[in-house]
Design a protein around this motif. Structure first.
Motif, PDB file in Angstrom:
ATOM      1  N   HIS A 211      -9.718   0.729   4.636  1.00 51.14           N
ATOM      2  CA  HIS A 211      -9.506  -0.646   4.178  1.00 51.14           C
ATOM      3  C   HIS A 211      -8.182  -1.184   4.710  1.00 51.14           C
ATOM      4  O   HIS A 211      -7.291  -0.441   5.073  1.00 51.14           O
ATOM      5  N   ARG A 212      -8.091  -2.510   4.764  1.00 51.43           N
ATOM      6  CA  ARG A 212      -6.867  -3.180   5.170  1.00 51.43           C
ATOM      7  C   ARG A 212      -5.999  -3.407   3.944  1.00 51.43           C
ATOM      8  O   ARG A 212      -6.494  -3.683   2.849  1.00 51.43           O
ATOM      9  N   LEU A 213      -4.712  -3.295   4.133  1.00 52.39           N
ATOM     10  CA  LEU A 213      -3.788  -3.534   3.029  1.00 52.39           C
ATOM     11  C   LEU A 213      -3.743  -5.018   2.692  1.00 52.39           C
ATOM     12  O   LEU A 213      -3.671  -5.870   3.589  1.00 52.39           O
ATOM     13  N   SER A 214      -3.764  -5.333   1.420  1.00 54.79           N
ATOM     14  CA  SER A 214      -3.592  -6.714   0.975  1.00 54.79           C
ATOM     15  C   SER A 214      -2.105  -6.994   0.794  1.00 54.79           C
ATOM     16  O   SER A 214      -1.276  -6.086   0.808  1.00 54.79           O
ATOM     17  N   ARG A 254      -1.713  -6.433  12.247  1.00 52.23           N
ATOM     18  CA  ARG A 254      -2.257  -5.317  11.471  1.00 52.23           C
ATOM     19  C   ARG A 254      -1.177  -4.664  10.602  1.00 52.23           C
ATOM     20  O   ARG A 254      -1.120  -3.451  10.475  1.00 52.23           O
ATOM     21  N   ARG A 255      -0.354  -5.478  10.008  1.00 51.21           N
ATOM     22  CA  ARG A 255       0.742  -4.961   9.180  1.00 51.21           C
ATOM     23  C   ARG A 255       1.275  -6.072   8.273  1.00 51.21           C
ATOM     24  O   ARG A 255       0.951  -7.251   8.445  1.00 51.21           O
ATOM     25  N   TRP A 256       2.130  -5.675   7.326  1.00 54.40           N
ATOM     26  CA  TRP A 256       2.872  -6.607   6.485  1.00 54.40           C
ATOM     27  C   TRP A 256       4.358  -6.333   6.706  1.00 54.40           C
ATOM     28  O   TRP A 256       4.808  -5.205   6.604  1.00 54.40           O
ATOM     29  N   VAL A 257       5.082  -7.388   7.030  1.00 49.97           N
ATOM     30  CA  VAL A 257       6.487  -7.269   7.416  1.00 49.97           C
ATOM     31  C   VAL A 257       7.378  -7.922   6.363  1.00 49.97           C
ATOM     32  O   VAL A 257       7.085  -9.005   5.870  1.00 49.97           O
ATOM     33  N   ALA A 258       8.464  -7.230   6.019  1.00 51.40           N
ATOM     34  CA  ALA A 258       9.473  -7.788   5.119  1.00 51.40           C
ATOM     35  C   ALA A 258      10.835  -7.653   5.792  1.00 51.40           C
ATOM     36  O   ALA A 258      11.188  -6.573   6.252  1.00 51.40           O
ATOM     37  N   SER A 274       8.166  -2.574   7.793  1.00 48.93           N
ATOM     38  CA  SER A 274       6.762  -2.948   7.965  1.00 48.93           C
ATOM     39  C   SER A 274       5.871  -1.826   7.448  1.00 48.93           C
ATOM     40  O   SER A 274       6.198  -0.641   7.576  1.00 48.93           O
ATOM     41  N   VAL A 275       4.769  -2.220   6.824  1.00 51.64           N
ATOM     42  CA  VAL A 275       3.731  -1.270   6.404  1.00 51.64           C
ATOM     43  C   VAL A 275       2.448  -1.709   7.095  1.00 51.64           C
ATOM     44  O   VAL A 275       2.060  -2.878   7.020  1.00 51.64           O
ATOM     45  N   HIS A 276       1.814  -0.779   7.769  1.00 54.58           N
ATOM     46  CA  HIS A 276       0.670  -1.089   8.615  1.00 54.58           C
ATOM     47  C   HIS A 276      -0.636  -0.734   7.919  1.00 54.58           C
ATOM     48  O   HIS A 276      -0.692   0.138   7.054  1.00 54.58           O
ATOM     49  N   HIS A 277      -1.694  -1.410   8.330  1.00 57.11           N
ATOM     50  CA  HIS A 277      -3.005  -1.157   7.735  1.00 57.11           C
ATOM     51  C   HIS A 277      -3.468   0.279   7.964  1.00 57.11           C
ATOM     52  O   HIS A 277      -4.224   0.825   7.151  1.00 57.11           O
ATOM     53  N   ASP A 278      -3.022   0.912   9.053  1.00 62.07           N
ATOM     54  CA  ASP A 278      -3.445   2.294   9.316  1.00 62.07           C
ATOM     55  C   ASP A 278      -2.594   3.323   8.576  1.00 62.07           C
ATOM     56  O   ASP A 278      -2.825   4.526   8.699  1.00 62.07           O
ATOM     57  N   GLY A 279      -1.606   2.852   7.796  1.00 61.36           N
ATOM     58  CA  GLY A 279      -0.749   3.755   7.032  1.00 61.36           C
ATOM     59  C   GLY A 279       0.618   3.982   7.628  1.00 61.36           C
ATOM     60  O   GLY A 279       1.487   4.583   6.983  1.00 61.36           O
ATOM     61  N   ALA A 317      11.122   7.087   1.091  1.00 56.57           N
ATOM     62  CA  ALA A 317      10.451   6.524  -0.079  1.00 56.57           C
ATOM     63  C   ALA A 317       9.344   5.569   0.336  1.00 56.57           C
ATOM     64  O   ALA A 317       8.290   5.494  -0.308  1.00 56.57           O
ATOM     65  N   LEU A 318       9.565   4.852   1.429  1.00 56.92           N
ATOM     66  CA  LEU A 318       8.545   3.946   1.949  1.00 56.92           C
ATOM     67  C   LEU A 318       7.318   4.738   2.410  1.00 56.92           C
ATOM     68  O   LEU A 318       6.178   4.331   2.167  1.00 56.92           O
ATOM     69  N   VAL A 319       7.551   5.867   3.056  1.00 55.96           N
ATOM     70  CA  VAL A 319       6.444   6.737   3.468  1.00 55.96           C
ATOM     71  C   VAL A 319       5.683   7.232   2.247  1.00 55.96           C
ATOM     72  O   VAL A 319       4.446   7.209   2.202  1.00 55.96           O
ATOM     73  N   ARG A 320       6.424   7.695   1.252  1.00 53.92           N
ATOM     74  CA  ARG A 320       5.809   8.214   0.029  1.00 53.92           C
ATOM     75  C   ARG A 320       4.960   7.155  -0.666  1.00 53.92           C
ATOM     76  O   ARG A 320       3.832   7.408  -1.094  1.00 53.92           O
ATOM     77  N   ALA A 321       5.501   5.932  -0.790  1.00 57.08           N
ATOM     78  CA  ALA A 321       4.783   4.860  -1.466  1.00 57.08           C
ATOM     79  C   ALA A 321       3.553   4.429  -0.679  1.00 57.08           C
ATOM     80  O   ALA A 321       2.491   4.180  -1.258  1.00 57.08           O
ATOM     81  N   ALA A 322       3.677   4.349   0.651  1.00 57.45           N
ATOM     82  CA  ALA A 322       2.535   3.946   1.480  1.00 57.45           C
ATOM     83  C   ALA A 322       1.422   4.978   1.425  1.00 57.45           C
ATOM     84  O   ALA A 322       0.235   4.642   1.417  1.00 57.45           O
ATOM     85  N   SER A 323       1.804   6.254   1.384  1.00 65.02           N
ATOM     86  CA  SER A 323       0.795   7.318   1.375  1.00 65.02           C
ATOM     87  C   SER A 323      -0.042   7.273   0.100  1.00 65.02           C
ATOM     88  O   SER A 323      -1.234   7.570   0.118  1.00 65.02           O
ATOM     89  N   SER A 324       0.582   6.899  -1.015  1.00 65.35           N
ATOM     90  CA  SER A 324      -0.150   6.869  -2.276  1.00 65.35           C
ATOM     91  C   SER A 324      -1.162   5.738  -2.312  1.00 65.35           C
ATOM     92  O   SER A 324      -2.211   5.850  -2.947  1.00 65.35           O
ATOM     93  N   VAL A 325      -0.880   4.644  -1.619  1.00 67.34           N
ATOM     94  CA  VAL A 325      -1.808   3.511  -1.582  1.00 67.34           C
ATOM     95  C   VAL A 325      -2.957   3.775  -0.611  1.00 67.34           C
ATOM     96  O   VAL A 325      -4.111   3.422  -0.882  1.00 67.34           O
ATOM     97  N   SER A 326      -2.652   4.426   0.512  1.00 63.62           N
ATOM     98  CA  SER A 326      -3.667   4.656   1.542  1.00 63.62           C
ATOM     99  C   SER A 326      -4.306   6.035   1.481  1.00 63.62           C
ATOM    100  O   SER A 326      -5.132   6.369   2.332  1.00 63.62           O
ATOM    101  N   ASP A 327      -3.910   6.860   0.486  1.00 66.96           N
ATOM    102  CA  ASP A 327      -4.457   8.218   0.342  1.00 66.96           C
ATOM    103  C   ASP A 327      -4.254   9.042   1.612  1.00 66.96           C
ATOM    104  O   ASP A 327      -5.167   9.716   2.094  1.00 66.96           O
ATOM    105  N   LEU A 328      -3.037   8.991   2.154  1.00 66.16           N
ATOM    106  CA  LEU A 328      -2.696   9.748   3.346  1.00 66.16           C
ATOM    107  C   LEU A 328      -1.710  10.850   2.980  1.00 66.16           C
ATOM    108  O   LEU A 328      -1.074  10.806   1.930  1.00 66.16           O
ATOM    109  N   SER A 329      -1.565  11.827   3.879  1.00 71.87           N
ATOM    110  CA  SER A 329      -0.726  12.966   3.532  1.00 71.87           C
ATOM    111  C   SER A 329       0.345  13.267   4.578  1.00 71.87           C
ATOM    112  O   SER A 329       1.526  13.217   4.295  1.00 71.87           O
TER     113      SER A 329
END
Length: 413
Positions: A211-214, A254-258, A274-279, A317-329
């Motif tokens: 899925h794509r990140l909202s 394919r990302r969200w930028v802050a 930036s957090v990308h749709h692919d994780g 922390a950004l990696v950790r938070a992104a992984s929990s939303v995208s179910d990545l490891s």
């Protein structure tokens, strides 16, 4: 959200693996497949590494991932009824996870374990897909590579093992290239002649394609990352995530930028995430030219070590938070400091009061990129250890031995 063999068999969209989903699968008499294995009983806690657990988990990982369900009776590979698998205690879970790490080579991290129902009890173990195959199991002096053959477990032949090793090395090269490309893109967006920039990127070994990140997903990632970072570090120094607009990320490719609103070339608080749709994630932040006093600033080439620590904490922390939303490891990581201005990079330590001093740190013309792998699905304590090691690798390069912002990894209770 998960999408398991049960969701696929029942025609369900990605979602939580719940007791109701399991009940529906049993009622529909779902048949075992290469990514679904019915088990009636839990393995014993004692000597779990000598049971079929390592073989079952390794076979699933070698076959692209899957789910093992304990607490279901089957006939001719089809689920017939639920039975009580017994209570799955915390000790049982630790032993199970330990078997996946110590009895399988390479180890398998990131198991998702779900306790489903209480009467009867059931346990679902979701084994993630892996690009580190073949995963081998050893018994005495013998080893083998198990693999799922439809609903059964078989052993790989030599050519299968050879092909899987080749695929592993090709995939690692692909991930490294993707990480380097993202790093070059992130660094190239900024001027590195005014102040030294911290640049860090992380690419998931297995990208998110479900899925794509909202925008709400992105807000949640940035907000959670701010909180997570302060569990590793003290709130001193300049934390880049506190300087970006986390509540209003804008869409990108394919990302969200802050990012921060630039105020000129000397913007010492410049940061962009930036957090990308692919994780994937990236963080770029100014670490040179920080404020020295109310009216004075360090030179663009002068970098406080604590600024690097803060940036590493926020990025991790950004990696950790992104992984929990995208179910990545598992993430491939590259961290560097880019500087193209006049003079060598000069690193400064900070005393107990936060005052910067030159100490024994040495000047560097080029900061060699630090490469590592972050396992974002690890426990909070173990991930803290990875963050601490990454920060040490960064500051050690400048001859600095001790960290002053990141807290040591807590002792096990």
């Amino acid at each position: 959200m998960s999408f398991t063999a049960l969701h696929r068999a029942l025609g369900l969209p990605p979602g939580p693996l719940t007791n109701d989903v399991l009940d529906a699968a049993v009622s529909a008499q779902v048949v075992e497949t290469h990514d679904l294995d019915w088990k009636s009983e839990l393995p014993p806690v004692s000597g779990i590494s000598q049971t079929d657990v390592p073989k079952d988990v390794a076979a699933m990982a070698n076959s692209g991932g899957g789910v093992i369900i304990y607490g279901v009776r089957e006939s001719q590979k089809a689920a017939t009824e639920r039975i009580d698998a017994g209570e799955f205690t915390e000790i049982h879970e630790r032993a199970y996870r330990s078997a996946a790490v110590t009895a399988i080579s390479p180890p398998i991290f990131g198991l998702e374990i779900h306790r489903l129902g209480e009467d009867p009890h059931a346990v679902a173990v979701v084994v993630p897909p892996s690009i580190d195959g073949p995963h081998l199991i050893y018994k005495n002096d013998l080893f083998g590579a198990p693999i799922r053959n439809d609903a059964d477990t078989a052993w790989m032949k030599e050519r299968q093992i050879e092909a899987m090793y080749r695929a592993r090395f090709d995939e690692r090269l692909h991930v490294t290239q993707a990480t380097d490309s993202l790093y070059a893109e992130a660094a190239g967006y900024h001027d590195t002649s005014a102040h030294a920039l911290f640049v860090a990127v992380a690419t998931p070994r297995i990208p998110n394609v479900s899925h794509r990140l909202s925008r709400d997903d992105a807000r949640r990632i940035y907000r959670d990352a701010q909180k997570i970072a302060l569990t590793y570090s003290r709130n001193v120094g300049v934390h880049p995530l506190e300087k970006i607009e986390i509540l209003n990320p804008r869409t990108g490719l394919r990302r969200w930028v802050a990012d921060t609103a630039p105020t000129g070339e000397a913007n010492w608080q410049e940061a962009r995430a930036s957090v990308h749709h692919d994780g994937s994630v990236s963080l770029v932040a100014a670490v040179g030219g920080h404020r020295k006093t109310a009216t004075e600033y360090f030179g663009g080439h002068e970098v406080e070590a604590r600024g690097i620590e803060c940036a590493v904490a926020d990025f991790s922390a950004l990696v950790r938070a992104a992984s929990s939303v995208s179910d990545l490891s598992e993430y491939d990581v590259r961290v560097g400091i880019e500087w193209s201005g006049i003079g060598d990079l000069r690193f400064l330590e900070n005393d107990a009061q936060g005052n910067a001093f030159d100490s024994t740190a040495r000047a560097l013309r080029i900061f060699s990129p630090v490469r590592t792998t972050l396992i974002a699905s690890e426990s909070a304590r173990d991930f803290h250890g990875q963050v601490y090691q990454l920060a040490e690798d960064c500051v050690n390069q400048a001859g600095i031995s001790h960290l002053h912002v990141l807290d040591p990894v807590p002792e096990e209770e």
